[in-house]
Motif scaffolding. Structure first.
Motif, PDB file in Angstrom:
ATOM      1  N   CYS A  42       0.859  -1.198   0.000  1.00 39.01           N
ATOM      2  CA  CYS A  42       0.000   0.000   0.000  1.00 39.01           C
ATOM      3  C   CYS A  42       0.886   1.235   0.000  1.00 39.01           C
ATOM      4  CB  CYS A  42      -0.886   0.032   1.245  1.00 39.01           C
ATOM      5  SG  CYS A  42      -2.174  -1.221   1.180  1.00 39.01           S
ATOM      6  N   SER A  44       0.232   4.055   1.683  1.00 36.40           N
ATOM      7  CA  SER A  44       0.386   4.337   3.120  1.00 36.40           C
ATOM      8  C   SER A  44      -0.686   3.538   3.846  1.00 36.40           C
ATOM      9  CB  SER A  44       0.252   5.831   3.408  1.00 36.40           C
ATOM     10  OG  SER A  44      -1.072   6.232   3.169  1.00 36.40           O
ATOM     11  N   LYS A  45      -0.487   3.327   5.130  1.00 31.97           N
ATOM     12  CA  LYS A  45      -1.392   2.455   5.882  1.00 31.97           C
ATOM     13  C   LYS A  45      -2.574   3.284   6.379  1.00 31.97           C
ATOM     14  CE  LYS A  45      -1.942  -1.667   7.947  1.00 31.97           C
ATOM     15  NZ  LYS A  45      -2.075  -2.941   7.256  1.00 31.97           N
ATOM     16  N   CYS A  46      -3.783   2.875   6.027  1.00 34.54           N
ATOM     17  CA  CYS A  46      -4.976   3.592   6.497  1.00 34.54           C
ATOM     18  C   CYS A  46      -5.136   3.394   8.007  1.00 34.54           C
ATOM     19  CB  CYS A  46      -6.222   3.077   5.774  1.00 34.54           C
ATOM     20  SG  CYS A  46      -6.143   3.279   3.992  1.00 34.54           S
ATOM     21  N   TYR A  48      -7.538   2.647   9.969  1.00 32.50           N
ATOM     22  CA  TYR A  48      -8.417   1.605  10.524  1.00 32.50           C
ATOM     23  C   TYR A  48      -7.986   0.198  10.127  1.00 32.50           C
ATOM     24  CZ  TYR A  48     -10.079   1.653   5.725  1.00 32.50           C
ATOM     25  OH  TYR A  48     -10.142   1.589   4.355  1.00 32.50           O
ATOM     26  N   CYS A  49      -6.907   0.096   9.325  1.00 36.19           N
ATOM     27  CA  CYS A  49      -6.630  -1.157   8.609  1.00 36.19           C
ATOM     28  C   CYS A  49      -5.778  -2.127   9.419  1.00 36.19           C
ATOM     29  CB  CYS A  49      -5.908  -0.829   7.308  1.00 36.19           C
ATOM     30  SG  CYS A  49      -5.464  -2.297   6.392  1.00 36.19           S
ATOM     31  N   PHE A  51      -5.426  -5.278   7.906  1.00 40.19           N
ATOM     32  CA  PHE A  51      -5.199  -6.326   6.904  1.00 40.19           C
ATOM     33  C   PHE A  51      -3.696  -6.602   6.794  1.00 40.19           C
ATOM     34  CE2 PHE A  51      -8.899  -4.130   4.545  1.00 40.19           C
ATOM     35  CZ  PHE A  51      -9.816  -4.703   5.414  1.00 40.19           C
ATOM     36  N   SER A  53      -1.163  -5.881   5.091  1.00 39.79           N
ATOM     37  CA  SER A  53      -0.709  -4.922   4.071  1.00 39.79           C
ATOM     38  C   SER A  53       0.359  -4.012   4.677  1.00 39.79           C
ATOM     39  CB  SER A  53      -1.896  -4.093   3.570  1.00 39.79           C
ATOM     40  OG  SER A  53      -2.398  -3.296   4.614  1.00 39.79           O
ATOM     41  N   GLY A  90      -6.069  -7.025  -1.716  1.00 38.76           N
ATOM     42  CA  GLY A  90      -4.889  -6.523  -0.988  1.00 38.76           C
ATOM     43  C   GLY A  90      -5.241  -5.988   0.372  1.00 38.76           C
ATOM     44  N   GLY A  91      -4.340  -5.069   0.762  1.00 41.28           N
ATOM     45  CA  GLY A  91      -3.351  -4.339  -0.006  1.00 41.28           C
ATOM     46  C   GLY A  91      -3.955  -3.500  -1.153  1.00 41.28           C
ATOM     47  N   THR A  92      -3.083  -3.092  -2.030  1.00 38.61           N
ATOM     48  CA  THR A  92      -3.476  -2.249  -3.150  1.00 38.61           C
ATOM     49  C   THR A  92      -2.965  -2.859  -4.458  1.00 38.61           C
ATOM     50  OG1 THR A  92      -3.349  -0.325  -1.681  1.00 38.61           O
ATOM     51  CG2 THR A  92      -3.487   0.128  -4.037  1.00 38.61           C
ATOM     52  N   ASN A 125      -7.269   1.302  -5.636  1.00 37.88           N
ATOM     53  CA  ASN A 125      -7.430   2.469  -4.773  1.00 37.88           C
ATOM     54  C   ASN A 125      -7.599   3.684  -5.690  1.00 37.88           C
ATOM     55  OD1 ASN A 125      -6.737   4.826  -3.233  1.00 37.88           O
ATOM     56  ND2 ASN A 125      -5.950   3.454  -1.650  1.00 37.88           N
ATOM     57  N   ARG A 162      -7.388   7.737   4.331  1.00 36.65           N
ATOM     58  CA  ARG A 162      -7.333   7.364   2.911  1.00 36.65           C
ATOM     59  C   ARG A 162      -6.463   8.367   2.152  1.00 36.65           C
ATOM     60  NH1 ARG A 162      -8.708   2.426   1.671  1.00 36.65           N
ATOM     61  NH2 ARG A 162      -9.283   3.100  -0.424  1.00 36.65           N
TER      62      ARG A 162
HETATM   63  S1  SF4 Z   1      -5.213  -2.562   2.521  1.00 39.70           S
HETATM   64 FE1  SF4 Z   1      -6.723  -1.014   1.953  1.00 39.70          FE
HETATM   65  S2  SF4 Z   1      -7.434  -0.251   3.927  1.00 39.70           S
HETATM   66 FE2  SF4 Z   1      -5.502  -1.319   4.304  1.00 39.70          FE
HETATM   67  S3  SF4 Z   1      -3.921   0.241   4.217  1.00 39.70           S
HETATM   68 FE3  SF4 Z   1      -4.099  -0.635   2.177  1.00 39.70          FE
HETATM   69  S4  SF4 Z   1      -5.540   0.714   1.112  1.00 39.70           S
HETATM   70 FE4  SF4 Z   1      -5.771   1.119   3.279  1.00 39.70          FE
END
Ligand code: SF4
Length: 416
Positions: A42, A44-46, A48-49, A51, A53, A90-92, A125, A162
């Motif tokens: 990604c 950058s890391k969101c 709330y995430c 996952f 990633s 993902g991820g992105t 994204n 985001r």
């Molecule tokens: S996986 Fe999606 S929600 Fe998580 S950091 Fe990457 S773009 Fe953001």
């Protein structure tokens, strides 16, 4: 039974051989299958995430793509199977070069065999796409896009961390149309801190204006080990009101139905005939093969998953011998779990109940040789009495109230 590579499999050759046989049998049994490809990078890391990633690792992408191709070659069946769907999640995944996507799809074709008209989805994204990229993705074979819009409200997008604005998300959708994509999903989130019913209504209206083929609406879960989770814990950001989130869900049901969308799964709506085939296969508990860091696979009584970190995934595929060849499942596999028949039946119920059509009693009986209503008699009676479950002519499904309290229903089936 949970088995980890570092514990039992390396030392128990007989168990390893058994797993290998199960895997090969499952591949032979498969008339068709579904592939998930995890792209853990990604920009950058969101906030709330949670996952699997990572930001700051995009320099690994070329090696990662090579490792994906290697893993596919490693796990190729002797006879081709028909791959019905491929899903880049993902991820992105939109951080990949289109040539990389083409290279992975070519490996799918070469090693597994692709069904004609296979559905190929890529998550994108809105902050990472351009007209040129989209055109090349189409050429590479992607025929469905899933845009992670989340909201059109810039304050909400900022809170979520985001990388795009609402206007950029709208522009990204229009770009997908200009590039010729006729099957596009928008992801939106509700139940956000400080989100109100009117701001959610406005998000829905702006999404509907665009007329996507598919909408996925997810209620935010505040995870402790995230930036947002820590802000909520400190009291800097309010915890979202669950009753308000339920009202948002009901509002979405009404608005989307009025706009002609079919509510085919708890969190998913589609124009008639445009449901996501890949996700439908998951809710029908069909076999799937996952590739990439942290990806899961499930086939013929076993579920197994790969190492989580992309660096380790790449290293294992580069030197499979040193990684201890995981009993033929592939050097990237880290854990395997046997799914006994009772667990598989319970999972088929839980996943199937997510669908508006519910669990087909005929299909369940054909697959397991038992009547689901008799098998789960006590749960079915109790949940029906509570107004959460209902019996249609040949299926068992959640009621509207049951969709709001899905976890309450699902936990009963897992409890046995
Ligand atoms: S996986 Fe999606 S929600 Fe998580 S950091 Fe990457 S773009 Fe953001």
């Amino acid at each position: 039974m949970l088995i980890t590579q570092n514990s039992r499999l390396k030392t128990q050759n007989s168990l390893g051989a058994f797993l290998l046989k199960c895997y090969l049998d499952s591949m032979t049994d498969l008339a068709s299958a579904h592939i998930y490809v995890h792209i853990p990078f990604c920009r950058s890391k969101c906030g709330y995430c949670d996952f699997n990633s990572y930001s700051g690792l995009s320099q690994l992408i070329p090696d990662y793509v090579a490792a994906l191709v290697e893993e596919m070659a490693f796990r190729a069946p002797a006879e081709p199977v028909k791959i019905e769907t491929v899903y880049f999640g993902g991820g992105t995944p939109s951080l990949l070069e289109p040539e990389d996507v083409g290279c992975v799809l070519e490996a799918c074709r070469r090693e597994f065999g692709m069904a004609p008209h296979a559905e190929v989805t890529l998550e994108a994204n809105p902050g990472t796409i351009s007209p040129g990229l989209l055109a090349q993705l189409r050429e590479a074979g992607v025929n469905r896009l899933s845009l992670g819009v989340q909201s059109f409200d810039d304050r909400a997008l900022k809170l979520l961390g985001r990388i795009h604005s609402g206007e950029k998300a709208r522009g990204a959708f229009l770009m997908t149309r200009q590039a010729g994509f006729a099957n596009v999903n928008l992801d939106l989130m509700y139940g956000l801190p400080r989100q109100t019913l009117p701001t959610w209504e406005s998000d829905l209206a702006r999404a509907l204006e665009l007329q996507p083929e598919h909408l996925s609406l997810y209620c935010l879960t505040i995870e402790d080990d995230t930036r947002l989770g820590r802000s909520v814990a400190k009291g800097d950001v309010p915890f979202p009101d669950p009753d308000l989130a339920a009202d948002m869900y009901l509002l979405a049901e009404d608005r989307l139905e009025a706009a002609g969308y079919e509510h085919y799964e708890i969190s998913n709506w589609a124009r008639p005939g445009m449901a996501c085939r890949h996700n439908l296969s998951c809710w029908r508990n069909e076999p799937y093969l996952g590739f990439g860091a942290g990806a899961h696979s499930c086939a013929s009584g076993f579920r197994f998953s790969n190492v989580m970190r992309p660096e380790e995934y790449i290293a294992r595929l580069r030197a499979p011998a040193a990684s201890g060849d995981y009993a033929g499942l592939g050097p990237a596999v880290d854990k395997a779990e046997a799914i006994d028949r009772d667990l598989e039946m319970a999972e088929t119920m839980i996943l199937g109940l997510r669908l508006t059509a519910g669990v087909s009693l005929g299909a369940f009986a054909e697959r397991y040789g038992v009547d689901a209503v008799k098998m789960y008699d006590a749960h079915v009676t109790e949940l029906t009495r509570l107004g959460l479950l209902e019996r249609a002519s040949r299926s068992l499904r959640l009621t509207r109230r049951g969709r709001l309290l899905g976890n309450e229903v699902f936990s009963r089936f897992l409890a046995g």
